[in-house]
Scaffold this motif. Structure first.
Motif, mmCIF file in Angstrom:
data_model
loop_
_atom_site.group_PDB
_atom_site.id
_atom_site.type_symbol
_atom_site.label_atom_id
_atom_site.label_comp_id
_atom_site.label_asym_id
_atom_site.label_seq_id
_atom_site.Cartn_x
_atom_site.Cartn_y
_atom_site.Cartn_z
ATOM 1 N N ALA A 93 -0.108 -0.705 -5.301
ATOM 2 C CA ALA A 93 -0.350 -2.044 -5.846
ATOM 3 C C ALA A 93 -0.974 -2.955 -4.793
ATOM 4 C CB ALA A 93 0.960 -2.649 -6.348
ATOM 5 N N ALA A 94 -0.514 -2.828 -3.546
ATOM 6 C CA ALA A 94 -1.076 -3.642 -2.463
ATOM 7 C C ALA A 94 -2.535 -3.285 -2.205
ATOM 8 C CB ALA A 94 -0.243 -3.461 -1.187
ATOM 9 N N MET A 95 -2.861 -1.980 -2.297
ATOM 10 C CA MET A 95 -4.262 -1.553 -2.135
ATOM 11 C C MET A 95 -5.138 -2.170 -3.221
ATOM 12 S SD MET A 95 -3.836 2.486 -1.215
ATOM 13 C CE MET A 95 -5.548 2.853 -1.571
ATOM 14 N N LEU A 96 -4.620 -2.170 -4.465
ATOM 15 C CA LEU A 96 -5.372 -2.769 -5.573
ATOM 16 C C LEU A 96 -5.596 -4.260 -5.313
ATOM 17 C CD1 LEU A 96 -6.560 -2.758 -8.454
ATOM 18 C CD2 LEU A 96 -4.227 -3.116 -9.310
ATOM 19 N N ALA A 97 -4.541 -4.955 -4.893
ATOM 20 C CA ALA A 97 -4.661 -6.395 -4.622
ATOM 21 C C ALA A 97 -5.689 -6.653 -3.530
ATOM 22 C CB ALA A 97 -3.294 -6.961 -4.214
ATOM 23 N N LYS A 98 -5.685 -5.810 -2.501
ATOM 24 C CA LYS A 98 -6.630 -5.967 -1.397
ATOM 25 C C LYS A 98 -8.063 -5.769 -1.896
ATOM 26 C CE LYS A 98 -6.514 -6.975 2.925
ATOM 27 N NZ LYS A 98 -6.069 -8.300 3.293
ATOM 28 N N ARG A 99 -8.225 -4.750 -2.751
ATOM 29 C CA ARG A 99 -9.554 -4.462 -3.291
ATOM 30 C C ARG A 99 -10.048 -5.588 -4.192
ATOM 31 N NH1 ARG A 99 -8.679 0.538 -5.502
ATOM 32 N NH2 ARG A 99 -9.099 -0.022 -7.647
ATOM 33 N N MET A 100 -9.120 -6.288 -4.840
ATOM 34 C CA MET A 100 -9.477 -7.406 -5.716
ATOM 35 C C MET A 100 -9.749 -8.694 -4.925
ATOM 36 S SD MET A 100 -9.613 -6.379 -8.818
ATOM 37 C CE MET A 100 -10.314 -4.880 -8.164
ATOM 38 N N GLY A 101 -9.605 -8.640 -3.602
ATOM 39 C CA GLY A 101 -9.944 -9.798 -2.785
ATOM 40 C C GLY A 101 -8.802 -10.749 -2.494
ATOM 41 N N VAL A 102 -7.549 -10.338 -2.784
ATOM 42 C CA VAL A 102 -6.397 -11.197 -2.452
ATOM 43 C C VAL A 102 -6.316 -11.333 -0.936
ATOM 44 C CG1 VAL A 102 -3.901 -11.493 -2.656
ATOM 45 C CG2 VAL A 102 -5.201 -10.478 -4.544
ATOM 46 N N LYS A 103 -6.204 -12.581 -0.463
ATOM 47 C CA LYS A 103 -6.306 -12.857 0.984
ATOM 48 C C LYS A 103 -5.110 -12.347 1.783
ATOM 49 C CE LYS A 103 -10.049 -15.614 0.660
ATOM 50 N NZ LYS A 103 -10.208 -15.641 -0.791
ATOM 51 N N LYS A 104 -3.897 -12.489 1.259
ATOM 52 C CA LYS A 104 -2.691 -12.091 1.997
ATOM 53 C C LYS A 104 -1.889 -11.111 1.150
ATOM 54 C CE LYS A 104 0.340 -12.532 5.407
ATOM 55 N NZ LYS A 104 0.016 -12.206 6.797
ATOM 56 N N VAL A 105 -1.710 -9.888 1.670
ATOM 57 C CA VAL A 105 -1.023 -8.838 0.923
ATOM 58 C C VAL A 105 0.142 -8.311 1.765
ATOM 59 C CG1 VAL A 105 -1.241 -6.550 -0.109
ATOM 60 C CG2 VAL A 105 -3.112 -8.201 -0.326
ATOM 61 N N ILE A 106 1.338 -8.362 1.189
ATOM 62 C CA ILE A 106 2.559 -7.931 1.875
ATOM 63 C C ILE A 106 3.230 -6.857 1.023
ATOM 64 C CG2 ILE A 106 4.839 -8.669 2.693
ATOM 65 C CD1 ILE A 106 3.664 -11.497 3.046
ATOM 66 N N ALA A 107 3.673 -5.766 1.656
ATOM 67 C CA ALA A 107 4.323 -4.687 0.903
ATOM 68 C C ALA A 107 5.593 -4.242 1.607
ATOM 69 C CB ALA A 107 3.371 -3.500 0.752
ATOM 70 N N GLU A 108 6.626 -3.996 0.799
ATOM 71 C CA GLU A 108 7.850 -3.400 1.335
ATOM 72 C C GLU A 108 7.652 -1.889 1.366
ATOM 73 O OE1 GLU A 108 12.594 -2.822 0.275
ATOM 74 O OE2 GLU A 108 11.281 -3.874 -1.131
ATOM 75 N N VAL A 109 7.743 -1.298 2.551
ATOM 76 C CA VAL A 109 7.585 0.148 2.709
ATOM 77 C C VAL A 109 8.834 0.672 3.405
ATOM 78 C CG1 VAL A 109 6.174 2.005 3.684
ATOM 79 C CG2 VAL A 109 5.069 -0.076 2.839
ATOM 80 N N GLU A 110 9.718 1.302 2.624
ATOM 81 C CA GLU A 110 10.984 1.777 3.179
ATOM 82 C C GLU A 110 10.865 3.157 3.809
ATOM 83 O OE1 GLU A 110 13.635 0.038 3.757
ATOM 84 O OE2 GLU A 110 12.650 -1.675 2.834
ATOM 85 N N ASN A 111 9.869 3.934 3.381
ATOM 86 C CA ASN A 111 9.639 5.243 3.995
ATOM 87 C C ASN A 111 8.910 5.028 5.320
ATOM 88 O OD1 ASN A 111 8.631 7.788 4.742
ATOM 89 N ND2 ASN A 111 8.658 8.480 2.615
ATOM 90 N N LEU A 112 9.618 5.274 6.432
ATOM 91 C CA LEU A 112 9.043 4.979 7.755
ATOM 92 C C LEU A 112 7.781 5.795 8.025
ATOM 93 C CD1 LEU A 112 12.411 4.883 9.715
ATOM 94 C CD2 LEU A 112 10.934 2.927 9.261
ATOM 95 N N ASN A 113 7.671 6.975 7.394
ATOM 96 C CA ASN A 113 6.481 7.813 7.602
ATOM 97 C C ASN A 113 5.223 7.197 6.997
ATOM 98 O OD1 ASN A 113 8.001 9.846 8.876
ATOM 99 N ND2 ASN A 113 8.633 10.652 6.878
#
Length: 446
Positions: A312-332
Protein backbone atom coordinates in the motif's frame (compact mmCIF):
# COMPACT_ATOMS: atom_id res chain seq x y z
CA UNK A 1 22.30 -10.40 34.19
CA UNK A 2 19.62 -13.09 34.58
CA UNK A 3 16.56 -12.08 32.54
CA UNK A 4 13.23 -13.92 32.29
CA UNK A 5 10.95 -13.16 29.34
CA UNK A 6 7.30 -14.23 29.69
CA UNK A 7 5.94 -14.70 26.16
CA UNK A 8 7.69 -16.31 23.18
CA UNK A 9 5.74 -14.48 20.46
CA UNK A 10 7.34 -12.08 17.96
CA UNK A 11 8.24 -9.50 20.58
CA UNK A 12 9.53 -12.00 23.12
CA UNK A 13 11.59 -13.77 20.44
CA UNK A 14 13.15 -10.49 19.30
CA UNK A 15 14.05 -9.51 22.86
CA UNK A 16 15.51 -12.96 23.57
CA UNK A 17 17.68 -12.80 20.46
CA UNK A 18 18.82 -9.22 21.15
CA UNK A 19 19.54 -9.68 24.86
CA UNK A 20 21.23 -13.09 24.58
CA UNK A 21 23.53 -11.50 21.99
CA UNK A 22 24.62 -9.05 24.68
CA UNK A 23 25.79 -11.85 26.98
CA UNK A 24 22.79 -12.04 29.33
CA UNK A 25 21.44 -15.27 30.81
CA UNK A 26 17.95 -15.55 29.24
CA UNK A 27 15.00 -17.77 30.21
CA UNK A 28 11.80 -17.70 28.11
CA UNK A 29 8.41 -18.86 29.44
CA UNK A 30 5.45 -19.78 27.22
CA UNK A 31 2.68 -22.38 27.18
CA UNK A 32 3.14 -22.96 23.40
CA UNK A 33 5.78 -25.64 22.79
CA UNK A 34 6.26 -24.68 19.13
CA UNK A 35 6.96 -21.01 19.96
CA UNK A 36 9.51 -22.11 22.57
CA UNK A 37 11.21 -24.38 20.01
CA UNK A 38 11.37 -21.48 17.53
CA UNK A 39 12.92 -19.08 20.03
CA UNK A 40 15.33 -21.84 21.13
CA UNK A 41 16.56 -22.09 17.52
CA UNK A 42 16.96 -18.30 17.27
CA UNK A 43 18.93 -17.64 20.45
CA UNK A 44 20.92 -19.29 23.23
CA UNK A 45 18.15 -19.38 25.86
CA UNK A 46 16.62 -21.68 28.47
CA UNK A 47 12.94 -22.40 27.79
CA UNK A 48 10.23 -23.20 30.35
CA UNK A 49 6.87 -24.50 29.15
CA UNK A 50 3.86 -23.30 31.12
CA UNK A 51 1.66 -20.37 32.17
CA UNK A 52 3.69 -17.39 33.41
CA UNK A 53 0.81 -16.30 35.66
CA UNK A 54 1.22 -19.38 37.90
CA UNK A 55 3.50 -19.67 40.93
CA UNK A 56 4.75 -23.12 39.95
CA UNK A 57 5.99 -22.08 36.51
CA UNK A 58 7.61 -18.87 37.79
CA UNK A 59 9.43 -20.86 40.49
CA UNK A 60 10.55 -23.41 37.87
CA UNK A 61 12.05 -20.51 35.88
CA UNK A 62 14.00 -19.49 39.05
CA UNK A 63 12.31 -16.10 39.23
CA UNK A 64 13.74 -15.49 42.71
CA UNK A 65 17.23 -15.25 41.14
CA UNK A 66 16.01 -12.99 38.34
CA UNK A 67 17.47 -9.48 37.83
CA UNK A 68 14.87 -8.44 35.25
CA UNK A 69 11.44 -9.94 34.48
CA UNK A 70 9.84 -8.85 31.18
CA UNK A 71 6.19 -9.76 30.51
CA UNK A 72 5.33 -9.60 26.79
CA UNK A 73 2.53 -12.17 26.51
CA UNK A 74 -0.20 -11.51 23.95
CA UNK A 75 -2.77 -10.80 26.69
CA UNK A 76 -2.31 -7.59 28.69
CA UNK A 77 -3.88 -9.06 31.86
CA UNK A 78 -1.43 -11.96 31.77
CA UNK A 79 1.45 -9.50 31.63
CA UNK A 80 0.21 -7.47 34.61
CA UNK A 81 -0.37 -10.58 36.74
CA UNK A 82 2.92 -12.24 35.72
CA UNK A 83 4.97 -9.10 36.40
CA UNK A 84 3.29 -8.58 39.77
CA UNK A 85 3.84 -12.20 40.87
CA UNK A 86 7.44 -12.19 39.64
CA UNK A 87 8.26 -9.17 41.79
CA UNK A 88 6.62 -10.73 44.85
CA UNK A 89 8.62 -13.93 44.28
CA UNK A 90 11.95 -12.08 44.23
CA UNK A 91 12.61 -10.53 40.81
CA UNK A 92 14.70 -7.38 41.28
CA UNK A 93 12.92 -5.47 38.48
CA UNK A 94 9.64 -6.32 36.81
CA UNK A 95 8.18 -4.71 33.68
CA UNK A 96 5.04 -5.38 31.62
CA UNK A 97 3.74 -4.63 28.13
CA UNK A 98 0.23 -3.17 28.19
CA UNK A 99 -2.43 -2.14 25.65
CA UNK A 100 -4.38 0.33 27.77
CA UNK A 101 -3.45 4.01 27.86
CA UNK A 102 -5.51 4.48 31.03
CA UNK A 103 -2.88 2.50 32.96
CA UNK A 104 -0.25 5.14 32.11
CA UNK A 105 -2.08 8.04 33.72
CA UNK A 106 0.04 9.32 36.66
CA UNK A 107 -2.30 8.26 39.49
CA UNK A 108 -2.92 4.83 37.99
CA UNK A 109 0.77 4.32 37.28
CA UNK A 110 1.53 4.75 40.99
CA UNK A 111 -0.90 1.94 41.82
CA UNK A 112 1.02 -0.47 39.59
CA UNK A 113 4.31 0.57 41.23
CA UNK A 114 2.74 -0.20 44.62
CA UNK A 115 1.78 -3.63 43.26
CA UNK A 116 5.45 -4.22 42.41
CA UNK A 117 5.56 -3.45 38.67
CA UNK A 118 8.51 -1.11 38.06
CA UNK A 119 7.65 -0.07 34.51
CA UNK A 120 4.73 -0.31 32.07
CA UNK A 121 5.26 0.14 28.34
CA UNK A 122 2.70 0.54 25.59
CA UNK A 123 4.47 0.09 22.19
CA UNK A 124 1.45 1.20 20.13
CA UNK A 125 1.28 4.52 21.99
CA UNK A 126 4.98 5.20 21.41
CA UNK A 127 4.64 4.21 17.74
CA UNK A 128 1.65 6.55 17.29
CA UNK A 129 3.58 9.40 18.95
CA UNK A 130 6.50 8.82 16.58
CA UNK A 131 4.18 8.98 13.56
CA UNK A 132 2.51 12.18 14.81
CA UNK A 133 5.94 13.73 15.41
CA UNK A 134 7.12 12.76 11.91
CA UNK A 135 4.04 14.23 10.26
CA UNK A 136 5.25 17.57 11.64
CA UNK A 137 8.72 17.00 10.15
CA UNK A 138 7.97 15.64 6.71
CA UNK A 139 11.48 15.88 5.22
CA UNK A 140 12.85 13.43 7.82
CA UNK A 141 12.46 9.67 8.24
CA UNK A 142 13.04 9.69 11.99
CA UNK A 143 13.06 12.44 14.60
CA UNK A 144 13.94 12.05 18.30
CA UNK A 145 14.45 14.64 21.05
CA UNK A 146 17.03 14.33 23.83
CA UNK A 147 17.64 16.41 26.98
CA UNK A 148 14.13 17.89 26.91
CA UNK A 149 14.47 18.92 23.27
CA UNK A 150 17.82 20.73 23.60
CA UNK A 151 19.32 18.16 21.22
CA UNK A 152 17.48 16.42 18.37
CA UNK A 153 18.29 13.41 16.25
CA UNK A 154 17.23 14.01 12.64
CA UNK A 155 17.36 11.14 10.13
CA UNK A 156 16.97 11.49 6.36
CA UNK A 157 18.13 10.06 3.03
CA UNK A 158 20.42 12.23 0.93
CA UNK A 159 18.63 13.14 -2.29
CA UNK A 160 20.63 14.05 -5.43
CA UNK A 161 19.76 17.73 -4.80
CA UNK A 162 21.38 17.73 -1.34
CA UNK A 163 24.37 20.09 -1.03
CA UNK A 164 26.07 17.51 1.24
CA UNK A 165 26.66 14.92 -1.51
CA UNK A 166 30.42 14.49 -2.04
CA UNK A 167 31.33 16.71 0.93
CA UNK A 168 33.51 15.58 3.87
CA UNK A 169 31.97 15.23 7.34
CA UNK A 170 32.73 17.94 9.92
CA UNK A 171 33.80 17.56 13.55
CA UNK A 172 37.25 16.04 13.20
CA UNK A 173 39.48 19.11 12.81
CA UNK A 174 41.29 21.02 15.59
CA UNK A 175 40.52 24.53 14.42
CA UNK A 176 36.86 24.10 13.49
CA UNK A 177 34.35 26.71 14.59
CA UNK A 178 31.70 25.44 17.04
CA UNK A 179 29.26 23.15 15.22
CA UNK A 180 25.48 23.39 15.37
CA UNK A 181 25.00 19.83 14.04
CA UNK A 182 27.05 16.75 13.25
CA UNK A 183 26.54 13.45 11.41
CA UNK A 184 26.99 10.59 13.84
CA UNK A 185 25.96 7.54 11.80
CA UNK A 186 25.48 6.62 8.15
CA UNK A 187 23.52 3.69 6.74
CA UNK A 188 24.89 2.81 3.29
CA UNK A 189 24.14 -0.30 1.20
CA UNK A 190 22.78 -2.11 4.25
CA UNK A 191 25.89 -1.33 6.36
CA UNK A 192 26.02 1.00 9.36
CA UNK A 193 29.05 3.33 9.47
CA UNK A 194 30.12 5.28 12.56
CA UNK A 195 31.96 8.04 10.65
CA UNK A 196 35.61 8.96 11.10
CA UNK A 197 37.93 11.62 9.64
CA UNK A 198 37.90 11.68 5.84
CA UNK A 199 34.43 10.15 5.39
CA UNK A 200 32.47 11.64 2.46
CA UNK A 201 28.70 11.89 2.03
CA UNK A 202 27.23 9.91 -0.88
CA UNK A 203 23.91 10.15 -2.69
CA UNK A 204 21.38 7.74 -1.17
CA UNK A 205 23.05 7.67 2.25
CA UNK A 206 20.67 7.50 5.19
CA UNK A 207 22.31 9.92 7.60
CA UNK A 208 21.76 10.34 11.33
CA UNK A 209 22.42 13.90 12.46
CA UNK A 210 22.52 15.27 16.02
CA UNK A 211 21.55 18.95 16.03
CA UNK A 212 21.01 21.81 18.44
CA UNK A 213 17.41 22.96 18.66
CA UNK A 214 18.16 26.16 16.71
CA UNK A 215 19.71 24.19 13.83
CA UNK A 216 17.03 21.54 13.19
CA UNK A 217 15.39 23.48 10.34
CA UNK A 218 18.78 24.06 8.67
CA UNK A 219 19.58 20.33 8.93
CA UNK A 220 16.25 19.38 7.34
CA UNK A 221 16.96 21.69 4.42
CA UNK A 222 20.20 19.78 3.76
CA UNK A 223 18.28 16.62 2.88
CA UNK A 224 17.44 17.97 -0.56
CA UNK A 225 13.71 17.59 0.17
CA UNK A 226 11.30 20.31 1.12
CA UNK A 227 9.12 20.21 4.23
CA UNK A 228 5.41 20.13 3.38
CA UNK A 229 2.40 21.06 5.44
CA UNK A 230 0.06 18.14 6.02
CA UNK A 231 -3.66 18.86 5.53
CA UNK A 232 -5.02 15.58 4.12
CA UNK A 233 -4.03 12.27 5.71
CA UNK A 234 -5.06 8.73 4.84
CA UNK A 235 -4.52 5.90 7.35
CA UNK A 236 -4.74 2.25 6.29
CA UNK A 237 -5.77 -0.21 9.02
CA UNK A 238 -7.94 0.20 12.10
CA UNK A 239 -5.19 -0.85 14.53
CA UNK A 240 -4.55 0.67 17.96
CA UNK A 241 -1.78 2.78 16.40
CA UNK A 242 -4.23 4.08 13.77
CA UNK A 243 -6.86 4.91 16.38
CA UNK A 244 -4.35 6.89 18.49
CA UNK A 245 -3.10 8.84 15.45
CA UNK A 246 -6.63 9.68 14.31
CA UNK A 247 -7.75 10.62 17.84
CA UNK A 248 -4.81 13.01 18.26
CA UNK A 249 -5.00 14.62 14.81
CA UNK A 250 -8.66 14.58 13.70
CA UNK A 251 -9.26 18.11 15.00
CA UNK A 252 -6.39 19.49 12.91
CA UNK A 253 -6.35 17.40 9.72
CA UNK A 254 -8.79 15.92 7.19
CA UNK A 255 -8.39 12.20 7.91
CA UNK A 256 -9.64 9.17 6.03
CA UNK A 257 -9.19 5.81 7.76
CA UNK A 258 -9.52 2.69 5.59
CA UNK A 259 -10.23 -0.80 6.98
CA UNK A 260 -11.44 -3.92 5.13
CA UNK A 261 -13.42 -5.32 8.10
CA UNK A 262 -17.00 -3.98 8.05
CA UNK A 263 -17.71 -4.58 11.75
CA UNK A 264 -14.52 -2.83 12.78
CA UNK A 265 -15.27 0.05 10.39
CA UNK A 266 -18.64 0.61 12.11
CA UNK A 267 -17.00 0.59 15.55
CA UNK A 268 -14.35 3.05 14.37
CA UNK A 269 -17.04 5.37 12.98
CA UNK A 270 -18.65 5.53 16.43
CA UNK A 271 -15.32 6.11 18.13
CA UNK A 272 -13.79 8.71 15.74
CA UNK A 273 -16.53 11.24 15.04
CA UNK A 274 -14.34 13.63 12.99
CA UNK A 275 -12.59 10.97 10.90
CA UNK A 276 -14.08 9.60 7.67
CA UNK A 277 -14.11 5.79 7.97
CA UNK A 278 -13.99 3.82 4.70
CA UNK A 279 -14.70 0.08 4.46
CA UNK A 280 -12.34 -1.01 1.66
CA UNK A 281 -9.36 -3.29 1.00
CA UNK A 282 -6.23 -1.13 0.90
CA UNK A 283 -4.62 -3.47 -1.64
CA UNK A 284 -7.35 -2.64 -4.18
CA UNK A 285 -5.68 0.01 -6.36
CA UNK A 286 -8.86 1.24 -8.04
CA UNK A 287 -10.74 1.56 -4.74
CA UNK A 288 -7.87 3.52 -3.17
CA UNK A 289 -7.72 5.89 -6.13
CA UNK A 290 -11.49 6.40 -5.95
CA UNK A 291 -11.09 7.36 -2.28
CA UNK A 292 -8.64 10.10 -3.25
CA UNK A 293 -5.26 8.55 -2.42
CA UNK A 294 -3.54 10.70 -5.06
CA UNK A 295 -4.78 13.87 -3.32
CA UNK A 296 -3.31 13.00 0.08
CA UNK A 297 -0.38 14.87 1.61
CA UNK A 298 0.52 11.87 3.77
CA UNK A 299 -0.27 8.15 3.92
CA UNK A 300 0.23 5.90 6.98
CA UNK A 301 -0.09 2.10 6.62
CA UNK A 302 -0.53 0.39 10.01
CA UNK A 303 -2.43 -2.83 9.35
CA UNK A 304 -1.29 -5.99 11.16
CA UNK A 305 0.49 -7.28 8.02
CA UNK A 306 3.89 -5.98 6.94
CA UNK A 307 3.36 -7.11 3.33
CA UNK A 308 0.05 -5.21 3.02
CA UNK A 309 1.63 -2.09 4.51
CA UNK A 310 4.60 -2.21 2.13
CA UNK A 311 2.43 -2.77 -0.97
CA UNK A 312 0.00 0.00 0.00
CA UNK A 313 2.88 2.37 0.79
CA UNK A 314 4.45 1.63 -2.62
CA UNK A 315 1.13 2.47 -4.30
CA UNK A 316 0.86 5.73 -2.33
CA UNK A 317 4.42 6.65 -3.30
CA UNK A 318 3.69 5.92 -6.96
CA UNK A 319 0.59 8.13 -6.76
CA UNK A 320 2.76 11.05 -5.64
CA UNK A 321 1.92 11.16 -1.91
CA UNK A 322 4.65 13.31 -0.34
CA UNK A 323 5.04 11.55 3.03
CA UNK A 324 4.58 7.77 3.31
CA UNK A 325 4.96 5.88 6.60
CA UNK A 326 4.58 2.10 7.00
CA UNK A 327 4.58 -0.23 9.98
CA UNK A 328 6.91 -3.12 9.13
CA UNK A 329 7.08 -5.71 11.91
CA UNK A 330 9.10 -8.26 9.93
CA UNK A 331 12.67 -7.09 10.57
CA UNK A 332 13.87 -8.82 7.38
CA UNK A 333 11.68 -6.47 5.30
CA UNK A 334 12.96 -3.17 6.73
CA UNK A 335 15.89 -2.68 4.32
CA UNK A 336 13.69 -3.74 1.40
CA UNK A 337 10.99 -1.24 2.39
CA UNK A 338 13.52 1.59 2.69
CA UNK A 339 15.19 0.71 -0.61
CA UNK A 340 11.92 1.04 -2.55
CA UNK A 341 11.42 4.60 -1.33
CA UNK A 342 9.10 4.34 1.69
CA UNK A 343 9.94 7.45 3.72
CA UNK A 344 9.66 6.06 7.24
CA UNK A 345 9.43 2.60 8.78
CA UNK A 346 8.07 2.05 12.28
CA UNK A 347 8.57 -1.22 14.13
CA UNK A 348 7.08 -2.09 17.53
CA UNK A 349 9.84 -4.61 18.30
CA UNK A 350 12.52 -1.91 18.03
CA UNK A 351 10.35 0.52 20.01
CA UNK A 352 9.98 -2.11 22.75
CA UNK A 353 13.71 -2.89 22.64
CA UNK A 354 14.45 0.81 23.19
CA UNK A 355 12.13 0.84 26.20
CA UNK A 356 13.63 -2.25 27.75
CA UNK A 357 17.31 -2.11 26.84
CA UNK A 358 18.17 0.55 29.41
CA UNK A 359 17.05 -1.77 32.21
CA UNK A 360 19.77 -4.23 31.15
CA UNK A 361 22.63 -1.72 31.35
CA UNK A 362 25.04 -2.17 34.26
CA UNK A 363 25.74 1.57 34.05
CA UNK A 364 23.25 4.41 34.58
CA UNK A 365 21.69 5.44 31.24
CA UNK A 366 18.97 8.09 30.94
CA UNK A 367 17.57 7.05 27.58
CA UNK A 368 18.29 4.58 24.80
CA UNK A 369 16.90 4.40 21.27
CA UNK A 370 17.23 1.42 18.89
CA UNK A 371 17.22 2.95 15.42
CA UNK A 372 15.17 1.64 12.49
CA UNK A 373 17.17 0.69 9.39
CA UNK A 374 20.47 1.11 11.24
CA UNK A 375 22.35 -1.16 13.65
CA UNK A 376 23.58 1.72 15.84
CA UNK A 377 21.95 2.64 19.13
CA UNK A 378 21.79 6.11 20.64
CA UNK A 379 22.18 6.57 24.40
CA UNK A 380 21.94 9.53 26.76
CA UNK A 381 24.09 9.58 29.91
CA UNK A 382 24.48 11.99 32.82
CA UNK A 383 28.23 12.08 33.53
CA UNK A 384 29.18 11.15 37.08
CA UNK A 385 31.94 13.05 38.97
CA UNK A 386 35.37 11.47 38.39
CA UNK A 387 34.05 9.41 35.47
CA UNK A 388 36.78 8.48 32.93
CA UNK A 389 35.15 10.82 30.36
CA UNK A 390 36.04 13.87 32.51
CA UNK A 391 39.80 13.12 32.53
CA UNK A 392 40.86 14.18 29.03
CA UNK A 393 39.74 15.56 25.68
CA UNK A 394 37.28 13.47 23.66
CA UNK A 395 39.97 12.43 21.15
CA UNK A 396 42.15 11.01 23.96
CA UNK A 397 39.42 9.07 25.83
CA UNK A 398 40.01 5.83 23.96
CA UNK A 399 36.34 5.39 23.03
CA UNK A 400 35.62 2.29 20.91
CA UNK A 401 36.04 2.86 17.17
CA UNK A 402 32.38 1.98 16.59
CA UNK A 403 31.09 4.68 18.97
CA UNK A 404 30.96 8.46 18.72
CA UNK A 405 29.88 11.27 21.05
CA UNK A 406 27.27 13.44 19.34
CA UNK A 407 26.23 16.23 21.70
CA UNK A 408 26.72 17.64 25.19
CA UNK A 409 24.21 19.58 27.32
CA UNK A 410 25.74 21.56 30.19
CA UNK A 411 23.05 23.45 32.11
CA UNK A 412 21.48 25.80 29.55
CA UNK A 413 24.40 25.47 27.12
CA UNK A 414 24.31 22.97 24.27
CA UNK A 415 27.40 21.81 22.36
CA UNK A 416 27.83 19.55 19.36
CA UNK A 417 30.80 17.39 20.32
CA UNK A 418 34.12 17.68 18.50
CA UNK A 419 37.35 15.79 19.16
CA UNK A 420 39.09 18.63 21.00
CA UNK A 421 36.31 19.20 23.59
CA UNK A 422 36.33 18.09 27.22
CA UNK A 423 33.37 16.69 29.19
CA UNK A 424 32.46 17.93 32.68
CA UNK A 425 30.71 16.17 35.59
CA UNK A 426 26.87 16.26 35.34
CA UNK A 427 26.94 16.97 31.58
CA UNK A 428 24.22 15.16 29.64
CA UNK A 429 25.98 13.35 26.80
CA UNK A 430 24.36 11.75 23.73
CA UNK A 431 26.41 8.86 22.30
CA UNK A 432 26.00 6.68 19.20
CA UNK A 433 27.34 3.15 19.39
CA UNK A 434 27.14 -0.21 17.68
CA UNK A 435 25.43 -2.80 19.95
CA UNK A 436 28.60 -4.75 20.79
CA UNK A 437 30.24 -1.65 22.32
CA UNK A 438 27.26 -0.30 24.30
CA UNK A 439 28.36 -1.84 27.62
CA UNK A 440 31.94 -0.49 27.24
CA UNK A 441 30.69 2.98 26.30
CA UNK A 442 28.65 3.24 29.51
CA UNK A 443 31.79 2.78 31.63
CA UNK A 444 33.23 6.09 30.37
CA UNK A 445 30.42 8.14 31.93
CA UNK A 446 29.76 6.30 35.22
Amino acid sequence: MKIIIAGAGEMGSHLAKMLSGNGHDITVIDSDQKLLADVGNLADVITVEGDSTTFAVLRRASVRKCDLFIAVNHEENDNVVAAMLAKQLGARKSIARIDNNEYLEPNNKEMFIEMGIDYLFYPEKVAASEVINLLGHTSTTEYVDFSSGKLSLVVFRLEPASPLVGQPLAGFGDGEAPLSYRTVAISRDGRTIIPRRGELFAEGDMIYVIARQDAVREVMDLSGRSNIRIKNLMILGGSRIAIRIATELQDELNIKLVDYNADKAYRLAEMLDKTLIINEDGRNTEAMLEEGLANMDAFVAVTGRSETNILAAMLAKRMGVKKVIAEVENLNYINLAESIGIDTIINKKLITASNIFRFTMSTDVQAIKCLTGCDAEVLEFIVKPNAPATKSRIRDLGMPDDAIIGGIVRGDKVFIATDNMTIAPYDRVVVFSMPESVARVGLFFN
